[in-house]
Motif scaffolding. Structure first.
Motif: not given
Length: 220
Positions: A88-96, A127-136
């Motif tokens: 949750p605290s990582l930048p998106e690029q590094k998280r992915r 991982m989906i729950q963390i990586l996908e902010p868009d609900e759909e």
């Protein structure tokens, strides 16, 4: 449907498939340490081993491919824990990037049955729950994952059903013969009723079949 509900439902479905996959690889069976020196009772106080202090037996143990593979598996689990704790605290690029690297390693372990398919699926749902902010997008990814594992579990079940089972077939034939024999008897021994005698004979056949199966497994 709420994304969290979908993910929880998916987790429950995948857990229900767990019996169709082997369990995790257990720790390797290792030879005794031999003349290994005494270590401190507290692991935190024990100095890390070095090549200068290791006995030949200890060095051979560390060089054992099974030991190395198990150590890598433990390291993978540590990396997974660290990822979910820090994601949750990582930048998106590094998280992915971290998620992709972990996914690649997990695919290898799943392919070699060191991680079961249900375990891998649960990790991917998280991982989906963390990586996908868009609900759909999260719902679509979770649904696709569940559909894939349903299909794989169905294929695995069908293969199991079609697999030859000579011990089971022999038992079923023996069971049928016992039923026909007992039902045709005019006198039931031991003062038992026909149903009691039939249950006794079938129980004996089951015990015999289990003993034969256990013997075959040990010989294999």
């Amino acid at each position: 449907m709420n994304t969290k509900i979908l993910l929880v439902t998916g987790a429950a479905i995948i857990l229900a498939l767990a019996l169709l996959w082997p369990t995790n690889t257990p720790p390797p069976e290792l030879p005794p340490a031999g003349n290994a020196p005494d270590t401190a009772s507290d692991p935190d106080e024990a100095p890390p081993p070095s090549s200068d202090t290791l006995t030949p037996e200890q060095q051979a143990l560390l060089d054992n491919p099974k030991v190395k593979a198990y150590a890598q598996r433990l390291e993978f689990e540590d990396d997974l824990h660290d990822f979910f704790a820090n994601a949750p605290s990582l930048p998106e690029q590094k998280r992915r990037a971290q998620a992709d690297a972990l996914q690649e390693r997990m695919n290898e372990y799943e392919g070699s049955a060191q991680v079961s398919a249900p375990e891998a699926a649960l990790i991917q749902l998280a991982m989906i729950q963390i990586l996908e902010p868009d609900e759909e997008a999260a719902k679509a990814a979770a649904q696709q994952l569940m559909d894939r594992y349903r299909a794989e579990s169905g294929a695995r079940l069908q293969a199991w059903l079609e697999e030859p089972r000579p011990d089971f077939e022999r038992y079923k034939a023996r069971e049928k013969a016992i039923v026909e024999e007992v039902m045709a008897m005019d006198d039931i021994p031991g003062g038992l009723t026909r149903d009691q005698y039939l249950r006794e004979r079938l129980q004996e056949a089951r015990v015999e079949a289990m003993g034969r199966s256990a013997g075959n497994n040990q010989s294999n």
